[in-house]
Scaffold this active site. Structure first.
Site, PDB file in Angstrom:
ATOM      1  N   GLY A 220       0.811  -1.205   0.000  1.00  0.00           N
ATOM      2  CA  GLY A 220       0.000   0.000   0.000  1.00  0.00           C
ATOM      3  C   GLY A 220       0.841   1.250   0.000  1.00  0.00           C
ATOM      4  O   GLY A 220       2.006   1.240  -0.431  1.00  0.00           O
ATOM      5  N   SER A 221       0.279   2.324   0.498  1.00  0.00           N
ATOM      6  CA  SER A 221       0.932   3.627   0.436  1.00  0.00           C
ATOM      7  C   SER A 221       2.083   3.722   1.420  1.00  0.00           C
ATOM      8  O   SER A 221       2.114   3.044   2.455  1.00  0.00           O
ATOM      9  CB  SER A 221      -0.080   4.738   0.732  1.00  0.00           C
ATOM     10  OG  SER A 221      -0.433   4.730   2.107  1.00  0.00           O
ATOM     11  N   THR A 224       0.888   4.903   5.054  1.00  0.00           N
ATOM     12  CA  THR A 224       0.374   3.844   5.925  1.00  0.00           C
ATOM     13  C   THR A 224       1.490   2.897   6.336  1.00  0.00           C
ATOM     14  O   THR A 224       1.557   2.464   7.493  1.00  0.00           O
ATOM     15  CB  THR A 224      -0.747   3.062   5.215  1.00  0.00           C
ATOM     16  OG1 THR A 224      -1.783   3.971   4.830  1.00  0.00           O
ATOM     17  CG2 THR A 224      -1.330   2.002   6.125  1.00  0.00           C
ATOM     18  N   GLU A 243       5.625  -3.423   1.324  1.00  0.00           N
ATOM     19  CA  GLU A 243       5.769  -3.089  -0.094  1.00  0.00           C
ATOM     20  C   GLU A 243       5.016  -1.786  -0.316  1.00  0.00           C
ATOM     21  O   GLU A 243       3.797  -1.736  -0.193  1.00  0.00           O
ATOM     22  CB  GLU A 243       5.171  -4.184  -0.983  1.00  0.00           C
ATOM     23  CG  GLU A 243       5.981  -5.448  -1.071  1.00  0.00           C
ATOM     24  CD  GLU A 243       5.375  -6.405  -2.077  1.00  0.00           C
ATOM     25  OE1 GLU A 243       5.071  -5.958  -3.198  1.00  0.00           O
ATOM     26  OE2 GLU A 243       5.189  -7.577  -1.740  1.00  0.00           O
ATOM     27  N   CYS A 278       2.324   0.904  -8.575  1.00  0.00           N
ATOM     28  CA  CYS A 278       3.398   1.492  -7.769  1.00  0.00           C
ATOM     29  C   CYS A 278       4.691   1.621  -8.560  1.00  0.00           C
ATOM     30  O   CYS A 278       5.570   2.405  -8.193  1.00  0.00           O
ATOM     31  CB  CYS A 278       3.618   0.685  -6.496  1.00  0.00           C
ATOM     32  SG  CYS A 278       3.889  -1.070  -6.768  1.00  0.00           S
TER      33      CYS A 278
END
EC number: 1.2.1.71
Length: 485
Positions: A220-221, A224, A243, A278
């Site tokens: 995710g981001s 976070t 990741e 990403c």
């Protein structure tokens, strides 16, 4: 019934959440989120199931995983349709995601044997044995951009190794995870081996804080991910694999070769999945001079003609929508901020209604301090350069390190680039979003800490147990100094 806990479908007891189709704002899924108590129940169910699941012979675990793979194959079109409705990605693209799920299962089975094998050898009269053991209960946090494929790349290796799982998908793509969990159920997975909890931030916090988990696999981001990293700081008893994203540079050499092939590679790098991968190119380094000018002119011409539309449009689109109206507004606001800093629009990103945004290109060469941000959408920043060394230096000026690329027909330039660039995925004359499932996926810096995806996920789903063994205790011919027997 929105949560799968201990082999039963149960309703949530928390706040209402819903999934809106980003291309028409229709509600495609709704339910109540899991409360902290329900998350705890899911973790306890996984803990209880772990006792027997880890004892099950690998062949039995593999058989269940392979039955799941067959079910994914049989239901590939319906999975792809759900993903398209939830994410807004073109149907042709979501079909490839369903196929990738099956492919990653085969990779994960091979990786289990190659990365975590049983080995033994003799040394100095001792039998030296290497075994691998599962960690226990693994929390998996799934992203919205590949809601089937990416969680699958964590869940399958975890199960093969003998772990049990609690999945918390993105609150923006709950429907996809529900559909996939029902396939696991049909595959004959024992109760509690996988548990699904739906919800937003509070549900995620409850799972991350749960004492009963032994590891957390997150995609995710960066924001976070950094929160999780701080939360787990000092807790050496839990494995945390992150990741995250990237502010990925793509350098175009003067020796770029064919013009249209180069433009095609840039478009595939920057605008595939509406820029919501990403590994997408965020910064494009183009040489000063006529060749660079010609390249940009052609890039703008091709990009402005990219077909953007709904997933199931009769005229097949290349790009769909952003995941949400808020995500679309973020890209448009980022464009405004870059303009205010001195960026010059080459092609304006525009709102096309609902969560649709047309692709944008902005020349940021004259921006004195370019923000080191990941603009997760179809917004490409162009920076002109004079020498390859300068381009590489600028490309490395980021806290991220996920992907990078060079387009050049000059081998010496590639040798220089691959020696000096700082990134985990580095491609030559190929799109930045191209990655092999049996290669490490990830990068240094703010892009993550481990590479727990596909082939290398096996490394983070089991720990090595080293043994020195003998049939019986022995007394050596010569005792250690200071001992008498």
């Amino acid at each position: 019934m929105t949560h799968w806990i201990a082999g039963d479908w149960v309703s949530g007891e928390g706040e209402m959440i819903q999934s809106l189709s980003p291309y028409n704002s229709e509600v495609v899924w709704k339910g109540e989120s899991a409360t902290e108590a329900q998350v705890e129940s899911a973790v306890n169910a996984a803990r209880n199931a772990f006792i027997e699941w880890k004892k099950l012979p690998f062949e039995n675990r593999q058989a269940i995983v392979e039955r799941f793979a067959e079910l994914v194959k049989d239901n590939a079109d319906s999975i792809a349709e759900v993903i398209a409705k939830e994410t807004g990605k073109p149907f042709w693209e979501t079909k490839t995601e369903a196929g990738a799920m099956v492919g990653k299962i085969a990779i994960s089975i091979r990786a289990y044997h190659e990365r975590t094998p049983y080995k033994e050898r003799e040394a100095a009269g001792n039998k030296i044995v290497l075994r691998h053991r599962p960690l226990g209960v693994m929390a998996v946090f799934g992203p919205y951009n590949f809601p089937g494929h990416l969680p699958n790349g964590h869940i399958v290796p975890a199960l093969l190794a003998g772990n049990t799982v609690v999945l918390k998908p993105s609150e923006q793509t709950p429907w996809t995870s529900e559909v996939i969990m029902k396939l696991w159920q049909k595959a004959g997975l024992p109760k509690g081996v996988i548990n699904l909890v739906q919800g937003a931030r509070s549900t995620g916090e409850a799972l991350a804080n749960a004492k009963g988990i032994d590891g957390l696999l997150f995609t995710g981001s960066a924001n976070t991910g950094h929160i999780l990293h701080r939360q787990f700081a000092g807790d050496t008893g839990k494995m945390l694999a992150l990741e995250m994203g990237g502010n990925n540079p793509m350098v175009i050499s003067k020796a770029f070769g064919d013009l249209d092939a180069t433009v095609y590679t840039i478009v595939q790098s920057a605008f595939i999945s509406a820029g919501q991968r990403c590994t997408c190119a965020r910064r494009l380094y183009v040489p000063e001079g006529e060749k660079g000018d010609a390249l940009l002119a052609r890039l703008v011409d091709v990009t402005k003609n990219i077909h953007v539309d709904q997933p199931f449009s009769e005229t097949t689109p290349f790009m769909g929508s952003q995941i949400s109206i808020a995500a679309a507004e973020f890209i448009l606001n980022a464009q405004k901020k870059l303009q205010a800093l001195g960026g010059e629009l080459l092609l304006e990103a525009r709102s096309l209604g609902h969560a649709f945004v047309s692709p944008g290109i902005i020349d940021a060469t004259n921006v004195a301090e370019l923000p080191d941000e990941e603009y997760f959408g179809p917004l490409l920043q162009v920076i002109r350069y004079t020498t390859l060394a300068q381009a590489v230096e600028l490309a490395n000026d980021t806290r991220y390190g996920l992907s990078a690329g060079l387009v050049s027909t000059d081998d010496s330039e590639w040798d220089y680039f691959v020696e000096h660039i700082r990134a985990g995925i580095v491609n030559r004359n190929r799109q930045l979003t191209g990655a092999s499932g049996d290669a490490p996926f990830g990068g240094p810096g703010a892009s993550g800490n481990l590479k727990p995806s596909a082939y290398y996920a096996a490394d983070y789903c089991a720990y090595p147990m080293a043994s020195m063994e003998g049939d019986a205790c022995e007394i050596p011919e010569q005792l250690s100094p200071g001992l008498t027997l």
